[in-house]
Design an enzyme around this catalytic site. Structure first.
Site, PDB file in Angstrom:
ATOM      1  CB  CYS A 109      -0.983  -0.034   1.159  1.00  0.00           C
ATOM      2  SG  CYS A 109      -2.356   1.150   0.949  1.00  0.00           S
ATOM      3  CD  GLU A 125      -2.210  -6.390   4.616  1.00  0.00           C
ATOM      4  OE1 GLU A 125      -2.413  -5.206   4.972  1.00  0.00           O
ATOM      5  OE2 GLU A 125      -1.684  -6.688   3.522  1.00  0.00           O
ATOM      6  CG  HIS A 127      -4.062  -3.574   2.257  1.00  0.00           C
ATOM      7  ND1 HIS A 127      -3.176  -3.203   3.243  1.00  0.00           N
ATOM      8  CD2 HIS A 127      -4.640  -2.433   1.807  1.00  0.00           C
ATOM      9  CE1 HIS A 127      -3.223  -1.894   3.392  1.00  0.00           C
ATOM     10  NE2 HIS A 127      -4.099  -1.398   2.530  1.00  0.00           N
TER      11      HIS A 127
END
Length: 219
Positions: free
Chosen positions: A90, A202, A200
């Site tokens: 990001c 994650e 992202h």
């Protein structure tokens, strides 16, 4: 045990904690795919790790100030000069470019790649939610992932043009992935030991987990 964790001996990854990233989410996601993870800004640990992950949320200039205060700019540069893997996520990707412009304020980035982080030109901003990425050919980062996989984005700024030209025929060109929200923008880069994603991983479910596993497999 998940098939995401079986292929290699666990690698040591430092999630760099400079005050501007979702470090706990990154820690959990990396541990899920088999890494030994530590959240720290300690210089020696960050330099010794198999991989360094630099997250980032918030404003470009604030992230750069926080990174410099934690000596993260120096750590990233030293690792890359020695061919040691670094991954940005990001705003952690955005600060790898030459400069960022937010609300008319220009700030210098790490300048690992030329380019400017600018406001997205789209009917709806921020770009928040799931989107596909056009992966580059022979991508290691997106290996094993279908072209219609979706990844989670949250951002209002992006790099709209890729400016780095490699003129040395003995040096491989960076692999650049693109996404579109109102206009095309750089969504992922693989450039030697330096990888990055605007989205992202994650927060991107199984696809994000596979992508992080792909990164671990290169460490």
């Amino acid at each position: 045990m998940s098939d995401l964790t079986h292929s290699t001996t666990a690698k040591n990854v430092v999630v760099f904690d400079y005050g501007f990233g979702n470090v706990r989410s990154a820690e959990r996601a990396l541990a899920h795919v088999g890494a030994r993870v530590e959240i720290t800004r300690d210089y020696d640990k960050a330099m010794a790790a198999d991989g360094l992950l630099v997250p980032g949320v918030g404003a470009f200039a604030a992230c750069m100030n926080g990174l410099r205060d934690a000596r993260g700019d120096w750590i990233v540069g030293r690792r890359l000069s020695g061919g040691r893997p670094v991954m940005g996520i990001c705003v952690g990707m955005q600060i790898l470019f030459g400069r960022g412009i937010e609300h008319g304020v220009e700030a210098e980035g790490l300048d690992e790649w030329p380019g400017t982080v600018e406001p997205l030109r789209a009917p709806v901003v921020p770009h928040m939610g799931w989107n596909t990425v056009k992966a580059p050919e022979d991508s290691q980062l997106f290996a094993g992932l279908d072209e219609d996989e979706r990844y989670y984005f949250v951002h209002s700024y992006a790099v709209r043009t890729w400016e780095l030209e490699v003129t040395n025929p003995h040096m491989p060109s960076p692999k650049v992935g693109w996404a579109t929200h109102g206009e095309p923008f750089v969504a992922a880069v693989e450039n030697g030991p330096l990888w990055a994603t605007q989205f992202h991983p994650e927060k991107s479910g199984d696809a994000g987990a596979r992508l992080l596993r792909n990164w671990l497999d290169t460490l």
